[in-house]
Enzyme design. Structure first.
Site, mmCIF file in Angstrom:
data_model
loop_
_atom_site.group_PDB
_atom_site.id
_atom_site.type_symbol
_atom_site.label_atom_id
_atom_site.label_comp_id
_atom_site.label_asym_id
_atom_site.label_seq_id
_atom_site.Cartn_x
_atom_site.Cartn_y
_atom_site.Cartn_z
ATOM 1 C CB SER A 37 -4.696 -1.503 -0.070
ATOM 2 O OG SER A 37 -4.955 -1.868 -1.420
ATOM 3 C CE LYS A 38 -11.238 2.067 2.146
ATOM 4 N NZ LYS A 38 -10.814 1.131 3.201
ATOM 5 N NE ARG A 39 -4.152 -1.928 -5.193
ATOM 6 C CZ ARG A 39 -3.695 -3.171 -5.222
ATOM 7 N NH1 ARG A 39 -4.202 -4.026 -6.092
ATOM 8 N NH2 ARG A 39 -2.723 -3.554 -4.426
ATOM 9 C CG ASP A 95 -8.539 -1.071 3.909
ATOM 10 O OD1 ASP A 95 -9.492 -0.375 4.302
ATOM 11 O OD2 ASP A 95 -7.517 -0.593 3.385
ATOM 12 N N GLY A 101 -10.795 -4.792 -1.217
ATOM 13 C CA GLY A 101 -12.124 -4.820 -0.602
ATOM 14 C C GLY A 101 -12.064 -4.050 0.701
#
Ligand code: GLU
Length: 421
Positions: free
Chosen positions: A201-203, A207, A205
């Site tokens: 996910s975005k966490r 995506d 980097g």
């Protein structure tokens, strides 16, 4: 019979890298088998947001080189057909009304099973299968109804999708059976995790495909990298191009365990692909990237600067930071110029009337100037580099000075000398 597969993204935003990987597996399978790859949009409305997302999905697929066969289709266009089939199921007693919605009657005994190409045999006891809603009370068909019906109407032979859909499969299979159609083969491909073992996910980097494109990764890097997320031709290959992928791809070699998205490996791979490009192609890619990202920089100068950076950067997006001094003003940090005044003056004198103003001659002249001041080259060149490039890290100094030209070089040396002790 020729195979026919599809990717069925929901148009809710940018194309997620996991969906792109699933699209790639579908596409590779279709191309390897000489079959068809379809693009099906699972829309529930026709808003401007949907239209934008569809454009973005198509752009991302095209950028990756994943071409689809025939026009893309919209789920919403098939709502009437879905309702018609729901009525038929009602009439046949295979579905029933429940508070205005229509539910499909699942078998009550036995098991629903299929031989998943990736997972092997999967069985669900039918008593565990709820009677799924196929048409909501507002008349809208649900995903678990529309999706298998579309598979039937499109003549899909293999459903290749994320393994988060495994629990949906027994329901869809029973619906397909109830309408008397042929059951496709299923291949559920593993999720993509970050290095921490959590769903990507975005966490972690970037995506979405578009984000990787903006960050300056090449499509050939992404294709190679994504292909190896959950698939491998053997235990060793890490670099593999499009044609070889098509030739070697098989669903049998898709792994059933989650794959890990290693951003470091991706950077490494992109560096490899960037360095492999011919100088002309490299310059072309740089210009494309710069244009797409709002840099209106002189094409000839970009082309001449390209060889200076090709060995040094791993992403096209590093170019502006690395070579931007050629295209705009610099603001050297005076702390980095400390003690450099004598050398800056000496460089000024050495370059003021140097002929020809070329890298080799520039190098000879600056080395001689450093010698005269009794300075080691490293020591001597640092303030010059900072003065003309604005940074302690830059492409080759002498080539950079040549590209920058005499006038700009001298004015930067002088401006910096003013600020240096
Ligand atoms: N819209 C679904 C997804 O993107 C499609 C699932 C399917 O392929 O059936 O996961």
């Amino acid at each position: 019979m020729a195979v026919r597969v599809r990717i069925a993204p929901s148009p809710t935003g940018l194309l997620h890298i996991g969906t792109a990987r699933t699209a790639l597996f579908n596409w590779l399978f279709a191309r390897h088998e000489g079959g068809e790859f379809r693009l099906r949009i699972e829309n529930t409305d026709t808003s401007r947001e949907v239209a934008e997302a569809v454009d973005q999905i198509q752009d991302s697929l095209r950028w990756l080189g994943l071409d689809w066969d025939g026009p893309h289709t919209f789920q919403l266009d098939r709502m009437d057909d879905c309702r018609r089939v729901a009525d038929e199921l009602l009439a046949a007693g295979k579905a029933y009304e429940d508070e205005g919605a229509i539910r499909f009657r699942m078998p009550e005994e036995g098991v629903t099973a299929w031989d998943d190409i990736v997972r092997g045999r999967i069985e669900y006891p039918n008593e565990k299968l709820e009677d799924v809603v196929i048409v909501r009370s507002d008349g809208r068909p649900t995903y678990n109804f529309a999706s298998p019906m579309e598979d039937v109407w499109d003549g899909i032979t293999h459903v290749i999708r994320g393994d988060d859909h495994i629990p949906n499969t027994p329901k869809q299979l029973n619906i397909i059976r109830a309408v008397g159609a042929e059951i496709p083969a299923y291949a559920h491909v593993p999720m993509i995790f970050g290095m921490d073992g959590k769903k990507l996910s975005k966490r972690h980097g970037a995506d979405a495909v578009e984000e990787f494109r903006d960050a300056g990764y090449l499509p050939e890097t992404m294709l190679n990298f994504l292909a190896l997320l959950g698939w491998a031709p053997d235990g060793e290959t890490t670099l593999i191009g499009r044609d070889e992928l098509i030739q070697r791809f098989s669903l049998e070699r898709v792994s059933s365990s989650p794959s890990q998205f290693d951003y470091q490996k991706l950077d490494w791979m992109n560096g490899v692909y960037l360095r492999e490009l011919s100088p002309e192609e490299y310059a072309h890619r740089l210009l494309l990237w710069l244009g797409e990202n709002g840099y209106d920089w002189d094409a000839e100068l970009v082309t001449r600067a390209a060889p200076l950076v090709q060995e040094k950067i791993a992403k096209l997006s590093e170019f502006p930071g690395f070579a931007g001094f050629l295209f705009g003003n610099v603001e050297p940090d005076s702390a980095d110029l400390d003690g450099g005044a004598p050398m800056l003056a000496a460089a000024d004198a050495a370059l003021a009337s140097l002929e020809p103003f070329e890298a080799t001659a520039i190098e000879t002249a600056l080395r001689a100037a450093a010698d005269r001041l009794g300075l080691k080259p490293r020591q001597a060149f640092q303030p010059i580099r900072v003065a003309v490039t604005g940074s302690k890290v830059s492409p080759g100094l002498f080539e950079s000075i040549e590209l920058l030209g005499r006038e700009t070089t001298l004015s930067r040396l002088r401006a910096a000398a003013g600020g240096a002790a």
